[in-house]
Enzyme design. Structure first.
Site, PDB file in Angstrom:
ATOM      1  CD  GLU A 137      18.256  31.457 -28.264  1.00 33.81           C
ATOM      2  OE1 GLU A 137      17.986  32.260 -27.367  1.00 33.81           O
ATOM      3  OE2 GLU A 137      18.600  31.786 -29.403  1.00 33.81           O
ATOM      4  CG  ASP A 188      11.565  34.613 -29.229  1.00 33.91           C
ATOM      5  OD1 ASP A 188      12.115  35.347 -30.072  1.00 33.91           O
ATOM      6  OD2 ASP A 188      12.181  33.913 -28.420  1.00 33.91           O
ATOM      7  CD1 TRP A 195      13.316  38.079 -21.683  1.00 25.38           C
ATOM      8  CD2 TRP A 195      14.885  36.681 -20.899  1.00 25.38           C
ATOM      9  NE1 TRP A 195      14.402  38.847 -21.311  1.00 25.38           N
ATOM     10  CE2 TRP A 195      15.377  38.019 -20.837  1.00 25.38           C
ATOM     11  CE3 TRP A 195      15.701  35.643 -20.467  1.00 25.38           C
ATOM     12  CZ2 TRP A 195      16.656  38.326 -20.355  1.00 25.38           C
ATOM     13  CZ3 TRP A 195      16.971  35.949 -19.975  1.00 25.38           C
ATOM     14  CH2 TRP A 195      17.443  37.267 -19.926  1.00 25.38           C
TER      15      TRP A 195
END
Length: 525
Positions: free
Chosen positions: A235, A53, A107
């Site tokens: 998300e 990401d 994350w």
């Protein structure tokens, strides 16, 4: 709104052009480990290892600072690496910014520049909120704060989460645990109208909103729920305000979502609406729009352009898909890396004839600065197929196609010398499709996720295409940018040709322009 169409629809063309394409569907031999680089020329790739990401860039000291998830091995836990760019094409890599700690990966999240020193780390400090699973326990996904006082190069963290996962602490039933295990990807921005920070966090079936005066203490507001849970979970959510082409102001809530089960994309869905300081109210909660209809435009982030922050935003996404991301790809063997980001897009918000507002996309203008040669080819009428007198690996192809009776029209890129391998981009019925099936490599096959399709007017008899081809990807911008289809494609060394095709009658291909693109100076590899 346009009707939902399944991306799994199979092309039924029966003419000479389609027959030639079908005969090329057999996969070729596996990509071999060789010294021939397959590294993307003008897309951002990591120097080595696994890229995942991207994190929304911040602008500081004359450059955009982009962070991205990175690890040494494919689909392994890692931290944030750091890269800077002044134009969205050439990136300078600076290595690890938020490191992996034992049982404590970092994350997704977001960074902001705290110009007013609301958090107390100093005016202009870069403050990050990022999801981490406390103690390595998945249901304890919580939001941790990092800050930097050296321009975003090194960070210090607070020891405890600033947004705790209270659901995780109390979850006992399976449903409660599943909900607690989806509490991630905080996106923060400054709400100037209300003088506070706003954070949106992705949940399994809704988006949760929090506000804060200082980035440390957060208050839960009202959730945004959408009735159709088949759209998937939230998300990498995104919340921003933008001025449309008619001068009106609109809020946009976007997120990466998996709507595969209902034949919709697995990319970036978005709603237009309003933010009132407590909740987001969608104009049409039942029907989000999509920024991409391909298989590979996930975890996207958007950010305001420095030149026109109210009317223009940029966007970038991870060109991969969790249906098949955890696997080796040809560049693992040839170049020692896995994963790339999409090209940076420019987004604008425009009012549509039906009265709603849509985000339109185009490749960032800066990409034109990397064109090394431009070739214009004369218009031609094709009835069947025709190979263009040009070949290359990294380029933009722009053209118009018009027809009367043809059922299927399009372009094949990445064509091998014998015509067996290619990726097809065309219009058939009510679909604009990109089919990478004939480019599949044995051992790296993407079946059944080969063909992606976006809705288009079935009665249309012309289409304008801007096709960006790189060594391992294709991105197709349709007409004025209402539709984009992005696909990773595993082109082999010799997949360099272009051909045109039709089924069921002739079509005119005009305005054919090919712009060769070079790798930015200093690119990895």
């Amino acid at each position: 709104m346009t009707p939902a169409l399944s991306r799994r629809h199979v092309l039924q063309g029966s003419g000479a052009g389609a027959l030639a394409l079908v005969l090329g569907n057999a996969p070729s031999t596996p990509a071999r480990a060789s010294k021939t680089s397959l590294r993307a020329a003008y897309h951002m790739t990591p120097p080595a290892g696994w890229l995942c990401d991207p994190q929304r860039p911040v602008y500081l000291d004359g450059a955009y600072h982009l962070y991205y998830l990175h690890s040494a091995r494919n689909n392994a836990d890692g931290g944030w690496d750091h890269a800077t760019t002044t134009d969205g094409v050439a990136f300078t890599h600076h290595g690890v910014a938020l490191p992996l700690q034992p049982d404590f990966p970092v994350w997704s999240g977001s960074a902001v520049v705290d110009a007013a020193n609301t958090a107390g780390f100093g005016a202009g400090a870069v403050v990050v909120l990022a999801t981490q699973p406390t103690g390595g326990i998945r249901k304890y996904q919580e939001q941790y704060l990092y800050w930097s006082t050296d321009g975003g190069y090194t960070f210090t963290s607070l020891p405890d989460p600033v947004i705790a996962n209270t659901d995780g602490r109390t979850a006992t039933s399976q449903a409660e645990i599943e909900n607690a295990e989806w509490f991630r990807d905080p996106k923060i921005h400054w709400d100037a109208a209300r003088g506070e920070w706003v954070c949106v966090i992705g949940r399994a079936r809704y988006a949760a909103f929090y506000t804060s005066a200082n980035l440390r203490e957060w208050q839960l507001k009202r959730n945004f729920d959408y009735p159709n849970h088949a759209l998937g979970g939230i998300e990498c959510p995104d919340l921003f305000e933008m001025t449309a082409d008619d001068g009106t102001r609109h809020w946009v809530l976007g997120a990466s979502m998996d709507a595969y089960s209902i034949g919709l994309p697995m990319t970036y869905a978005y709603w237009t609406g309003t933010w009132d300081g407590e909740q987001f109210l969608a104009d049409d909660v039942n029907h989000p729009q999509w920024l991409d209809w391909g298989w590979d435009w996930y975890a996207a982030v958007t950010w305001p352009s420095v030149e026109a922050p109210e009317t223009r935003r940029y966007a970038i996404a991870w060109m991969n898909n969790w249906k098949y991301a955890a696997r080796d790809v040809p560049t693992d063997a040839t170049d020692g890396y896995n994963g790339q980001n999409s090209v940076v897009r420019q987004l604008r918000l425009e009012r549509q004839e039906g009265g709603w507002y849509s985000l339109l996309s185009s490749p960032a203008n800066a990409l034109s600065g990397y064109v090394t040669a431009t070739v214009g080819l004369p218009a031609r009428i094709v009835d069947g197929s025709a190979v263009l007198p040009w070949s290359g690996r990294a380029y933009e192809l722009e053209l118009d196609i018009s027809w009367d009776a043809a059922a299927n029209v399009g372009v094949s890129v990445g064509r091998s010398a014998d015509g067996a391998r290619h990726t097809n981009i065309g219009k058939y019925g009510a679909e604009l499709y990109v089919d990478r099936g004939p480019s599949d490599l044995a051992g790296y096959s993407l079946v059944p996720y080969t063909r992606a399709a976006a809705p288009i007017d079935a009665n249309a008899r012309s289409v304008h295409l801007r096709i960006l081809v790189d060594t391992q990807s294709v991105e197709v911008f349709v007409n004025a940018g209402h539709t984009v289809v992005s696909q990773q494609v595993h082109f082999a060394d010799g997949d360099t040709g272009i051909s045109l095709y039709t089924d069921g009658g002739p079509a005119t291909f005009s305005g054919i322009t090919i712009r060769e693109l070079a790798a930015p100076a200093g690119s990895p590899g």
